[in-house]
Design a protein around this motif. Structure first.
Motif, PDB file in Angstrom:
ATOM      1  N   THR A  81      37.968 -22.253  41.057  1.00 13.11           N
ATOM      2  CA  THR A  81      36.774 -21.888  41.824  1.00 13.11           C
ATOM      3  C   THR A  81      35.648 -22.919  41.790  1.00 13.11           C
ATOM      4  O   THR A  81      34.718 -22.816  42.593  1.00 13.11           O
ATOM      5  CB  THR A  81      36.200 -20.550  41.311  1.00 13.11           C
ATOM      6  OG1 THR A  81      35.816 -20.692  39.928  1.00 13.11           O
ATOM      7  CG2 THR A  81      37.229 -19.432  41.436  1.00 13.11           C
ATOM      8  N   GLU A  89      36.382 -17.450  49.997  1.00 19.42           N
ATOM      9  CA  GLU A  89      37.468 -18.356  49.620  1.00 19.42           C
ATOM     10  C   GLU A  89      37.528 -18.533  48.109  1.00 19.42           C
ATOM     11  O   GLU A  89      38.614 -18.667  47.531  1.00 19.42           O
ATOM     12  CB  GLU A  89      37.300 -19.704  50.321  1.00 19.42           C
ATOM     13  CG  GLU A  89      37.610 -19.658  51.801  1.00 19.42           C
ATOM     14  CD  GLU A  89      38.980 -19.037  52.087  1.00 19.42           C
ATOM     15  OE1 GLU A  89      39.968 -19.466  51.465  1.00 19.42           O
ATOM     16  OE2 GLU A  89      39.059 -18.114  52.919  1.00 19.42           O
ATOM     17  N   ARG A  92      39.251 -15.476  46.805  1.00 21.41           N
ATOM     18  CA  ARG A  92      40.691 -15.571  47.060  1.00 21.41           C
ATOM     19  C   ARG A  92      41.346 -16.560  46.083  1.00 21.41           C
ATOM     20  O   ARG A  92      42.425 -16.303  45.541  1.00 21.41           O
ATOM     21  CB  ARG A  92      40.942 -16.018  48.506  1.00 21.41           C
ATOM     22  CG  ARG A  92      40.623 -14.959  49.559  1.00 21.41           C
ATOM     23  CD  ARG A  92      41.024 -15.445  50.952  1.00 21.41           C
ATOM     24  NE  ARG A  92      40.750 -14.460  51.988  1.00 21.41           N
ATOM     25  CZ  ARG A  92      41.547 -13.446  52.288  1.00 21.41           C
ATOM     26  NH1 ARG A  92      42.684 -13.277  51.609  1.00 21.41           N
ATOM     27  NH2 ARG A  92      41.240 -12.595  53.253  1.00 21.41           N
ATOM     28  N   VAL A  95      41.738 -15.020  42.586  1.00 24.37           N
ATOM     29  CA  VAL A  95      42.836 -14.052  42.499  1.00 24.37           C
ATOM     30  C   VAL A  95      44.181 -14.781  42.495  1.00 24.37           C
ATOM     31  O   VAL A  95      45.060 -14.472  41.680  1.00 24.37           O
ATOM     32  CB  VAL A  95      42.779 -13.038  43.662  1.00 24.37           C
ATOM     33  CG1 VAL A  95      43.974 -12.092  43.590  1.00 24.37           C
ATOM     34  CG2 VAL A  95      41.477 -12.241  43.621  1.00 24.37           C
ATOM     35  N   ARG A  96      44.333 -15.757  43.383  1.00 22.65           N
ATOM     36  CA  ARG A  96      45.593 -16.504  43.417  1.00 22.65           C
ATOM     37  C   ARG A  96      45.857 -17.205  42.085  1.00 22.65           C
ATOM     38  O   ARG A  96      46.985 -17.238  41.593  1.00 22.65           O
ATOM     39  CB  ARG A  96      45.575 -17.519  44.564  1.00 22.65           C
ATOM     40  CG  ARG A  96      45.695 -16.891  45.945  1.00 22.65           C
ATOM     41  CD  ARG A  96      46.032 -17.941  46.994  1.00 22.65           C
ATOM     42  NE  ARG A  96      44.954 -18.910  47.157  1.00 22.65           N
ATOM     43  CZ  ARG A  96      43.972 -18.792  48.060  1.00 22.65           C
ATOM     44  NH1 ARG A  96      43.936 -17.743  48.879  1.00 22.65           N
ATOM     45  NH2 ARG A  96      43.038 -19.710  48.157  1.00 22.65           N
ATOM     46  N   TYR A  99      47.448 -15.178  39.328  1.00 22.26           N
ATOM     47  CA  TYR A  99      48.881 -14.912  39.446  1.00 22.26           C
ATOM     48  C   TYR A  99      49.722 -16.190  39.520  1.00 22.26           C
ATOM     49  O   TYR A  99      50.934 -16.127  39.727  1.00 22.26           O
ATOM     50  CB  TYR A  99      49.151 -14.033  40.668  1.00 22.26           C
ATOM     51  CG  TYR A  99      48.535 -12.663  40.538  1.00 22.26           C
ATOM     52  CD1 TYR A  99      48.985 -11.779  39.563  1.00 22.26           C
ATOM     53  CD2 TYR A  99      47.490 -12.269  41.354  1.00 22.26           C
ATOM     54  CE1 TYR A  99      48.410 -10.527  39.416  1.00 22.26           C
ATOM     55  CE2 TYR A  99      46.906 -11.009  41.225  1.00 22.26           C
ATOM     56  CZ  TYR A  99      47.375 -10.154  40.249  1.00 22.26           C
ATOM     57  OH  TYR A  99      46.798  -8.918  40.100  1.00 22.26           O
ATOM     58  N   ILE A 175      43.258  -6.563  38.957  1.00 23.86           N
ATOM     59  CA  ILE A 175      44.092  -7.752  38.783  1.00 23.86           C
ATOM     60  C   ILE A 175      44.960  -7.643  37.532  1.00 23.86           C
ATOM     61  O   ILE A 175      46.176  -7.869  37.576  1.00 23.86           O
ATOM     62  CB  ILE A 175      43.210  -9.014  38.730  1.00 23.86           C
ATOM     63  CG1 ILE A 175      42.574  -9.273  40.103  1.00 23.86           C
ATOM     64  CG2 ILE A 175      44.023 -10.230  38.278  1.00 23.86           C
ATOM     65  CD1 ILE A 175      41.472 -10.302  40.081  1.00 23.86           C
ATOM     66  N   SER A 194      50.653 -10.920  44.431  1.00 17.74           N
ATOM     67  CA  SER A 194      49.430 -11.705  44.531  1.00 17.74           C
ATOM     68  C   SER A 194      48.766 -11.526  45.890  1.00 17.74           C
ATOM     69  O   SER A 194      47.551 -11.321  45.987  1.00 17.74           O
ATOM     70  CB  SER A 194      49.747 -13.186  44.290  1.00 17.74           C
ATOM     71  OG  SER A 194      48.598 -13.984  44.450  1.00 17.74           O
ATOM     72  N   GLU A 195      49.554 -11.590  46.938  1.00 19.71           N
ATOM     73  CA  GLU A 195      49.017 -11.434  48.293  1.00 19.71           C
ATOM     74  C   GLU A 195      48.412 -10.047  48.491  1.00 19.71           C
ATOM     75  O   GLU A 195      47.336  -9.895  49.090  1.00 19.71           O
ATOM     76  CB  GLU A 195      50.135 -11.673  49.315  1.00 19.71           C
ATOM     77  CG  GLU A 195      49.669 -11.637  50.759  1.00 19.71           C
ATOM     78  CD  GLU A 195      50.790 -11.936  51.743  1.00 19.71           C
ATOM     79  OE1 GLU A 195      50.566 -11.785  52.965  1.00 19.71           O
ATOM     80  OE2 GLU A 195      51.895 -12.312  51.291  1.00 19.71           O
ATOM     81  N   GLU A 198      45.183  -9.806  46.350  1.00 14.40           N
ATOM     82  CA  GLU A 198      44.136 -10.659  46.949  1.00 14.40           C
ATOM     83  C   GLU A 198      43.459  -9.944  48.115  1.00 14.40           C
ATOM     84  O   GLU A 198      42.224  -9.891  48.201  1.00 14.40           O
ATOM     85  CB  GLU A 198      44.766 -11.967  47.424  1.00 14.40           C
ATOM     86  CG  GLU A 198      43.771 -12.918  48.091  1.00 14.40           C
ATOM     87  CD  GLU A 198      44.463 -14.154  48.650  1.00 14.40           C
ATOM     88  OE1 GLU A 198      43.911 -14.740  49.623  1.00 14.40           O
ATOM     89  OE2 GLU A 198      45.531 -14.547  48.147  1.00 14.40           O
ATOM     90  N   CYS A 201      41.287  -7.037  46.825  1.00 12.70           N
ATOM     91  CA  CYS A 201      40.041  -7.488  46.200  1.00 12.70           C
ATOM     92  C   CYS A 201      39.019  -7.914  47.251  1.00 12.70           C
ATOM     93  O   CYS A 201      37.824  -7.612  47.126  1.00 12.70           O
ATOM     94  CB  CYS A 201      40.324  -8.641  45.231  1.00 12.70           C
ATOM     95  SG  CYS A 201      41.176  -8.145  43.717  1.00 12.70           S
ATOM     96  N   VAL A 202      39.472  -8.617  48.274  1.00 10.07           N
ATOM     97  CA  VAL A 202      38.559  -9.032  49.342  1.00 10.07           C
ATOM     98  C   VAL A 202      37.973  -7.803  50.041  1.00 10.07           C
ATOM     99  O   VAL A 202      36.775  -7.755  50.339  1.00 10.07           O
ATOM    100  CB  VAL A 202      39.282  -9.953  50.338  1.00 10.07           C
ATOM    101  CG1 VAL A 202      38.402 -10.199  51.581  1.00 10.07           C
ATOM    102  CG2 VAL A 202      39.640 -11.286  49.675  1.00 10.07           C
TER     103      VAL A 202
END
Length: 207
Positions: A81, A89, A92, A95-96, A99, A175, A194-195, A198, A201-202
């Motif tokens: 990040t 973004e 996202r 979160v990615r 995982y 998560i 993960s998808e 994600e 969470c968004v």
């Protein structure tokens, strides 16, 4: 003041990394309580008494695994990040990153989530207590990471104004809950998990 854990020098003959790896396999697959300390020694190919040169107890080893996993999670979040300016973004990416793990790191996360209660009360052993306190401080740091990400998004108008600390706890809880049931050998690939998380969470944060 943060507790400083000085990592022992890992010389060419050190068995510490091998012991930690074997313990992760055993605790993650069989469970901490069901794992005999001697089994870890057998996997490494050393006598049980040699374990005490590195860890004074099975619990000391467990707390070390937990502390190292929390540090890894914090480092991954920061790496993912730090250079992402746009809040959605950044969310996202965070979160990615959570995982983006190896099979052994899946076990480490499972161990951590299954034994968080171990961090709640002081330990009689000084070495266990030092690891516990350091792990608790890392828990607070991880929670602050997520809260600050949400505060930044709210200040930029990307996320609706809410209690960022409460919302961050909810996102982080969603998560990490995956590690209680996810198995690499299961029918659902981690990329699909993960998808899904994600997107959830968004929606939680940005709508």
């Amino acid at each position: 003041m943060a507790t400083k854990i000085v990592e022992p020098e890992a010389g060419p003959r050190s068995k510490r990394a091998a012991i930690l790896a074997a313990a992760v396999d055993c605790f993650g697959e069989t469970g901490f309580e069901a794992t005999k300390w001697s089994t870890v020694a057998e996997r490494v190919g050393i006598g049980q008494t040699a374990l005490y040169h590195y860890f004074e107890s099975k619990t000391h080893c467990l707390l070390t695994i937990m502390r190292l996993e929390l540090q890894r999670s914090h480092d991954k979040f920061t790496e993912a990040t730090s250079d992402v300016a746009e809040p959605v973004e950044a969310l996202r990416a965070a979160v990615r990153a959570a995982y983006d793990v190896s099979d052994q790191e899946v076990l480490q996360m499972r161990i951590l989530q299954n034994h968080m209660d171990l961090l709640s009360g002081p330990r009689k052993s000084k070495r266990e207590e030092a690891e516990r306190v350091a792990a608790r401080q890392l828990v607070q740091l991880v929670e602050r990471d997520w809260t600050n990400l949400l505060v930044r998004g709210m200040s930029q108008g990307a996320f609706p104004l809410r209690d960022a600390q409460l919302l961050g706890a909810g996102v982080l809880g969603l998560i990490v809950s995956v590690w209680r049931w996810y198995r690499p050998s299961g029918p659902t690939p981690l990329s699909e998990v993960s998808e899904l998380i994600e997107g959830a969470c968004v929606r939680m944060v940005a709508t």
